[in-house]
Scaffold this motif. Sequence first.
Motif, PDB file in Angstrom:
ATOM      1  N   THR A 121       0.830  -1.206   0.000  1.00 39.23           N
ATOM      2  CA  THR A 121       0.000   0.000   0.000  1.00 39.23           C
ATOM      3  C   THR A 121       0.864   1.256   0.000  1.00 39.23           C
ATOM      4  N   LEU A 122       1.893   1.300   0.841  1.00 36.36           N
ATOM      5  CA  LEU A 122       2.774   2.473   0.890  1.00 36.36           C
ATOM      6  C   LEU A 122       3.495   2.699  -0.438  1.00 36.36           C
ATOM      7  N   VAL A 123       3.975   1.625  -1.043  1.00 34.90           N
ATOM      8  CA  VAL A 123       4.687   1.748  -2.318  1.00 34.90           C
ATOM      9  C   VAL A 123       3.749   2.227  -3.418  1.00 34.90           C
ATOM     10  N   PHE A 124       2.600   1.574  -3.580  1.00 34.45           N
ATOM     11  CA  PHE A 124       1.686   1.949  -4.654  1.00 34.45           C
ATOM     12  C   PHE A 124       1.155   3.370  -4.468  1.00 34.45           C
ATOM     13  N   CYS A 125       0.765   3.718  -3.260  1.00 28.51           N
ATOM     14  CA  CYS A 125       0.229   5.065  -3.025  1.00 28.51           C
ATOM     15  C   CYS A 125       1.317   6.128  -3.161  1.00 28.51           C
ATOM     16  N   GLY A 126       2.533   5.810  -2.725  1.00 30.79           N
ATOM     17  CA  GLY A 126       3.638   6.756  -2.883  1.00 30.79           C
ATOM     18  C   GLY A 126       3.958   7.016  -4.337  1.00 30.79           C
ATOM     19  N   ILE A 127       4.054   5.970  -5.122  1.00 33.22           N
ATOM     20  CA  ILE A 127       4.332   6.130  -6.556  1.00 33.22           C
ATOM     21  C   ILE A 127       3.168   6.836  -7.236  1.00 33.22           C
ATOM     22  N   ALA A 128       1.942   6.502  -6.865  1.00 38.27           N
ATOM     23  CA  ALA A 128       0.781   7.183  -7.452  1.00 38.27           C
ATOM     24  C   ALA A 128       0.851   8.682  -7.166  1.00 38.27           C
ATOM     25  N   GLY A 129       1.176   9.049  -5.948  1.00 40.67           N
ATOM     26  CA  GLY A 129       1.302  10.474  -5.611  1.00 40.67           C
ATOM     27  C   GLY A 129       2.372  11.163  -6.432  1.00 40.67           C
ATOM     28  N   LEU A 130       3.513  10.518  -6.602  1.00 37.48           N
ATOM     29  CA  LEU A 130       4.586  11.103  -7.407  1.00 37.48           C
ATOM     30  C   LEU A 130       4.190  11.247  -8.868  1.00 37.48           C
ATOM     31  N   LEU A 131       3.474  10.270  -9.401  1.00 42.23           N
ATOM     32  CA  LEU A 131       3.052  10.350 -10.804  1.00 42.23           C
ATOM     33  C   LEU A 131       2.030  11.454 -11.019  1.00 42.23           C
ATOM     34  N   TRP A 132       1.088  11.577 -10.078  1.00 46.77           N
ATOM     35  CA  TRP A 132       0.123  12.664 -10.204  1.00 46.77           C
ATOM     36  C   TRP A 132       0.798  14.012 -10.019  1.00 46.77           C
ATOM     37  N   TRP A 133       1.828  14.110  -9.194  1.00 47.10           N
ATOM     38  CA  TRP A 133       2.599  15.341  -9.042  1.00 47.10           C
ATOM     39  C   TRP A 133       3.282  15.674 -10.374  1.00 47.10           C
ATOM     40  N   ARG A 134       3.863  14.659 -11.024  1.00 47.80           N
ATOM     41  CA  ARG A 134       4.510  14.872 -12.323  1.00 47.80           C
ATOM     42  C   ARG A 134       3.499  15.370 -13.354  1.00 47.80           C
ATOM     43  N   LEU A 135       2.297  14.801 -13.359  1.00 47.45           N
ATOM     44  CA  LEU A 135       1.256  15.236 -14.276  1.00 47.45           C
ATOM     45  C   LEU A 135       0.847  16.681 -13.986  1.00 47.45           C
ATOM     46  N   TRP A 136       0.753  17.058 -12.716  1.00 49.69           N
ATOM     47  CA  TRP A 136       0.413  18.432 -12.328  1.00 49.69           C
ATOM     48  C   TRP A 136       1.504  19.407 -12.765  1.00 49.69           C
ATOM     49  N   ILE A 137       2.772  19.024 -12.601  1.00 52.37           N
ATOM     50  CA  ILE A 137       3.880  19.878 -13.050  1.00 52.37           C
ATOM     51  C   ILE A 137       3.808  20.079 -14.559  1.00 52.37           C
ATOM     52  N   LEU A 138       3.555  19.006 -15.293  1.00 53.15           N
ATOM     53  CA  LEU A 138       3.419  19.110 -16.750  1.00 53.15           C
ATOM     54  C   LEU A 138       2.300  20.079 -17.111  1.00 53.15           C
ATOM     55  N   TYR A 139       1.170  19.954 -16.441  1.00 56.43           N
ATOM     56  CA  TYR A 139       0.051  20.860 -16.704  1.00 56.43           C
ATOM     57  C   TYR A 139       0.447  22.306 -16.416  1.00 56.43           C
ATOM     58  N   ARG A 140       1.015  22.544 -15.245  1.00 55.19           N
ATOM     59  CA  ARG A 140       1.378  23.909 -14.845  1.00 55.19           C
ATOM     60  C   ARG A 140       2.394  24.535 -15.782  1.00 55.19           C
ATOM     61  N   ARG A 141       3.384  23.748 -16.210  1.00 56.93           N
ATOM     62  CA  ARG A 141       4.489  24.289 -17.005  1.00 56.93           C
ATOM     63  C   ARG A 141       4.194  24.355 -18.501  1.00 56.93           C
ATOM     64  N   GLN A 142       3.395  23.438 -19.031  1.00 53.66           N
ATOM     65  CA  GLN A 142       3.228  23.381 -20.475  1.00 53.66           C
ATOM     66  C   GLN A 142       1.805  23.574 -20.962  1.00 53.66           C
ATOM     67  N   ILE A 143       0.836  23.102 -20.246  1.00 55.67           N
ATOM     68  CA  ILE A 143      -0.537  23.172 -20.737  1.00 55.67           C
ATOM     69  C   ILE A 143      -1.178  24.503 -20.361  1.00 55.67           C
ATOM     70  N   ARG A 144      -1.156  24.840 -19.086  1.00 58.01           N
ATOM     71  CA  ARG A 144      -1.828  26.048 -18.626  1.00 58.01           C
ATOM     72  C   ARG A 144      -1.318  27.316 -19.313  1.00 58.01           C
ATOM     73  N   PRO A 145       0.002  27.512 -19.498  1.00 64.93           N
ATOM     74  CA  PRO A 145       0.452  28.723 -20.207  1.00 64.93           C
ATOM     75  C   PRO A 145      -0.092  28.822 -21.631  1.00 64.93           C
ATOM     76  N   VAL A 146      -0.191  27.691 -22.319  1.00 60.65           N
ATOM     77  CA  VAL A 146      -0.717  27.704 -23.684  1.00 60.65           C
ATOM     78  C   VAL A 146      -2.203  28.053 -23.673  1.00 60.65           C
ATOM     79  N   VAL A 147      -2.931  27.477 -22.738  1.00 59.52           N
ATOM     80  CA  VAL A 147      -4.366  27.763 -22.628  1.00 59.52           C
ATOM     81  C   VAL A 147      -4.574  29.234 -22.310  1.00 59.52           C
ATOM     82  N   ARG A 148      -3.794  29.760 -21.400  1.00 57.77           N
ATOM     83  CA  ARG A 148      -3.931  31.185 -21.040  1.00 57.77           C
ATOM     84  C   ARG A 148      -3.608  32.097 -22.218  1.00 57.77           C
TER      85      ARG A 148
END
Length: 111
Positions: A74-101
């Motif tokens: 549980t700790l491993v899967f949830c930890g990796i899931a959190g890191l992957l969603w963080w990576r997706l959020w960083i991608l959105y903030r850095r590349q998607i949101r500026p283009v949309v704006r």
Amino acid sequence: MIHLLGTIGMVAAAVGSAGFCVVYHLSARWWRSEEGWHLMSFTGALAAAFVWLTVRTFVVSPRPVSVGVEVGRTLVFCGIAGLLWWRLWILYRRQIRPVVRRGRRQPEERS
């Protein structure tokens, strides 16, 4: 209960990593840099592993394991899931949101 939480973490990791690959592919020319290749290949490998584990979890009957193994899983899967969603959020903030704006801004009129 702890097994269910681990399964939720595993599914979240599968969806988060696959989601990152799709969004990154559609939003960046990742194939033009070594960093892009690394991000895509590493996250794609994680996606393949987590999708396989998710399918296996729902298709194959698990054998009984100890509480310690379940907690670790549980700790491993949830930890990796959190890191992957963080990576997706960083991608959105850095590349998607500026283009949309930029796309929403109206050009300034000059007099």
